[in-house]
Design an enzyme around this catalytic site. Sequence first.
Site, PDB file in Angstrom:
ATOM      1  N   THR A  73       4.472 -27.536  -8.448  1.00  0.00           N
ATOM      2  CA  THR A  73       3.801 -26.460  -7.717  1.00  0.00           C
ATOM      3  C   THR A  73       3.775 -25.210  -8.574  1.00  0.00           C
ATOM      4  OG1 THR A  73       3.903 -24.874  -5.899  1.00  0.00           O
ATOM      5  CG2 THR A  73       5.963 -25.926  -6.430  1.00  0.00           C
ATOM      6  N   GLY A 119      -1.749 -29.144  -3.388  1.00  0.00           N
ATOM      7  CA  GLY A 119      -2.529 -28.298  -4.302  1.00  0.00           C
ATOM      8  C   GLY A 119      -2.300 -28.746  -5.738  1.00  0.00           C
ATOM      9  N   MET A 136      -1.054 -15.782  -5.960  1.00  0.00           N
ATOM     10  CA  MET A 136      -0.617 -16.847  -5.049  1.00  0.00           C
ATOM     11  C   MET A 136       0.911 -16.933  -4.996  1.00  0.00           C
ATOM     12  SD  MET A 136      -3.213 -20.039  -5.508  1.00  0.00           S
ATOM     13  CE  MET A 136      -4.761 -20.101  -4.588  1.00  0.00           C
ATOM     14  N   GLU A 156       6.389 -29.360  -1.594  1.00  0.00           N
ATOM     15  CA  GLU A 156       7.237 -29.594  -0.407  1.00  0.00           C
ATOM     16  C   GLU A 156       6.588 -30.559   0.595  1.00  0.00           C
ATOM     17  OE1 GLU A 156       6.079 -25.385   1.833  1.00  0.00           O
ATOM     18  OE2 GLU A 156       7.724 -26.613   2.557  1.00  0.00           O
ATOM     19  N   ARG A 180       2.445 -18.552  -1.973  1.00  0.00           N
ATOM     20  CA  ARG A 180       2.816 -18.809  -0.579  1.00  0.00           C
ATOM     21  C   ARG A 180       3.946 -17.907  -0.118  1.00  0.00           C
ATOM     22  NH1 ARG A 180       1.688 -24.858   0.716  1.00  0.00           N
ATOM     23  NH2 ARG A 180      -0.400 -24.395   1.423  1.00  0.00           N
ATOM     24  N   GLN A 195      -5.488 -19.341 -10.939  1.00  0.00           N
ATOM     25  CA  GLN A 195      -4.083 -19.564 -11.315  1.00  0.00           C
ATOM     26  C   GLN A 195      -3.715 -21.039 -11.350  1.00  0.00           C
ATOM     27  OE1 GLN A 195      -1.703 -16.237  -8.940  1.00  0.00           O
ATOM     28  NE2 GLN A 195      -3.643 -16.733  -8.011  1.00  0.00           N
ATOM     29  N   ARG A 196      -4.510 -21.866 -10.692  1.00  0.00           N
ATOM     30  CA  ARG A 196      -4.178 -23.293 -10.618  1.00  0.00           C
ATOM     31  C   ARG A 196      -4.976 -24.145 -11.594  1.00  0.00           C
ATOM     32  NH1 ARG A 196      -3.981 -24.619  -4.429  1.00  0.00           N
ATOM     33  NH2 ARG A 196      -5.564 -26.119  -4.981  1.00  0.00           N
ATOM     34  N   ASP A 209       3.881 -22.475  -7.261  1.00  0.00           N
ATOM     35  CA  ASP A 209       4.665 -21.500  -6.492  1.00  0.00           C
ATOM     36  C   ASP A 209       6.146 -21.449  -6.915  1.00  0.00           C
ATOM     37  OD1 ASP A 209       2.288 -21.308  -5.097  1.00  0.00           O
ATOM     38  OD2 ASP A 209       2.968 -22.538  -3.411  1.00  0.00           O
TER      39      ASP A 209
HETATM   40  O1  F6P Z   1       0.942 -24.234  -3.118  1.00  0.00           O
HETATM   41  C1  F6P Z   1       0.050 -23.884  -4.103  1.00  0.00           C
HETATM   42  C2  F6P Z   1      -0.983 -22.958  -3.569  1.00  0.00           C
HETATM   43  O2  F6P Z   1      -1.862 -22.672  -4.632  1.00  0.00           O
HETATM   44  C3  F6P Z   1      -0.456 -21.674  -2.914  1.00  0.00           C
HETATM   45  O3  F6P Z   1      -0.034 -20.730  -3.859  1.00  0.00           O
HETATM   46  C4  F6P Z   1      -1.637 -21.261  -2.080  1.00  0.00           C
HETATM   47  O4  F6P Z   1      -1.261 -20.514  -0.956  1.00  0.00           O
HETATM   48  C5  F6P Z   1      -2.217 -22.571  -1.634  1.00  0.00           C
HETATM   49  O5  F6P Z   1      -1.747 -23.544  -2.554  1.00  0.00           O
HETATM   50  C6  F6P Z   1      -3.715 -22.613  -1.595  1.00  0.00           C
HETATM   51  O6  F6P Z   1      -4.106 -23.859  -1.208  1.00  0.00           O
HETATM   52  P1  F6P Z   1      -5.576 -24.426  -1.061  1.00  0.00           P
HETATM   53  O7  F6P Z   1      -5.715 -25.478  -2.112  1.00  0.00           O
HETATM   54  O8  F6P Z   1      -5.611 -25.029   0.295  1.00  0.00           O
HETATM   55  O9  F6P Z   1      -6.519 -23.305  -1.266  1.00  0.00           O
END
Ligand code: F6P
Length: 346
Positions: free
Chosen positions: A129, A15, A173, A107, A175, A278-279, A131
Amino acid sequence: MSSGVKRLGVLTGGGDCPGLNPVIRAVTRRAMMAGITVVGIKDGWKGLVNGITVPLDQESVSGILNRGGTILGSSRTNPYKKPEDAVKVKENIAKLQLDALVPIGGEDTLGVATKLSKEGVNLVGVPKTIDNDLSATDFTFGFDTAVNVAMEAIDRLHTTAESHHRILVCEVMGRHAGWIATYAGIAGGADVILVPEVPIDVNQVIDVVKKRKARGRDFSIIVVAEGAQFKQGADSTITKELDAFGHARLGGIGEQLAKLVEEKTGHETRTTVLGHIQRGGSPTAFDRVLGTRFGVKAAELVIEGKFGQMVSLQGNKIAGVPIEQGTGKLKTVDLDLYQLSKVFSG
Ligand code: F6P
C-alpha cells in the site's frame, strides 16, 4: 522441509501501487526454481469468485520489474460480502487445483486472506500500500514511490508559490494515516503538515503563515493528508457511497482548508490534489528491491509450508509474521517523526 505445493495462485487486490509487478515476478521466479507451477488470478478476489486466471511463467514476468500497476489487474472485491462468493472462492481454489495462494494486498485484501487462512486455505500474504498503514512491517512497498512523487510535486509548488506570493495547499493520499503527508512534507520542506492523527487547528496554521510573512516569506506550502480533520470535524469525502469494504472516498479537505486560510489571512490560497498520480508509474529502486525481497520470501514460506504468514520488513531483514498481525490494527504515523516537522514550521 518441503510443503509439496505443486500449483500456486498469485493475486493482487485493492488499490494498485508501484512495486506489485516486482513481487509477481519474484514469487514466480522463486517458485518456479522449486518446480512449482504458478497461476495468476485476475483482478484480485474477483478472479477467484469467477475462476479467471492467466499462466505466470518466466516469459510472462519478463520485463515487468520497472512497470507500475499490476499485470494481473486489481479490484476491491470483498468475497465475504455475499456468503455465496466466499464459497465460490473456495470451490475455485479446488477446481483450479491450487495448493496455496499468495495474495498481495493491503488491509482489505489481507483481511480476506486472514479469514480464508482461518478456514483452512494455505496462503502467505504480501503487504502492499502507498499508505504504509499496515502493522507488523516497517514499510510497505509503493510508499517510497508515492512519497517521491509527492515530494517532487511539493518542490514544483514551491517555485510557483514563491513567484506568485501565494499559499499553496497540497492534498495527498494516505487514508487514515499521515505517513505520506509526513514523509513528503519533511522531504519537500513544507511549512505546515497536517495529518489525520492530529486534529487541524486552523489558528496554528494561520500563525505559521503570518510568522513567515513577518520575516519576508510571502508564500507558504501546506501539505494536508486526505484523512485529516478539523477539530470536532469529520472525514471530508467525495461521495456518500462506500466501497465493498465500507470505505468512503476521501477528498476535499485541501479545498476546505484553503478557503478558510484565504478568508482568515486575506492571502491568495490555492489547492492541488495529487490523487492517483501518487499510485501510478514506475517504482523507485527501494520499492523494486523491497517488492523483490517480499516476493522471494513469500515463495520460500510457501515452499517450506509456513502458511498463515505475512512477509514483513523488520529493520533490514525480511521475516514472516502471523498474517493477522498485519491487518489487526492500523499503523498510524510515528508522532515523534511528525513533531520533528514542527522545527521547520514558521
Ligand atoms: O489505499 C490506497 C489509496 O490510494 C488511498 O490512499 C486512497 O484513499 C484510496 O486508495 C483511493 O482509492 P480508489 O482506488 O478507490 O480511488
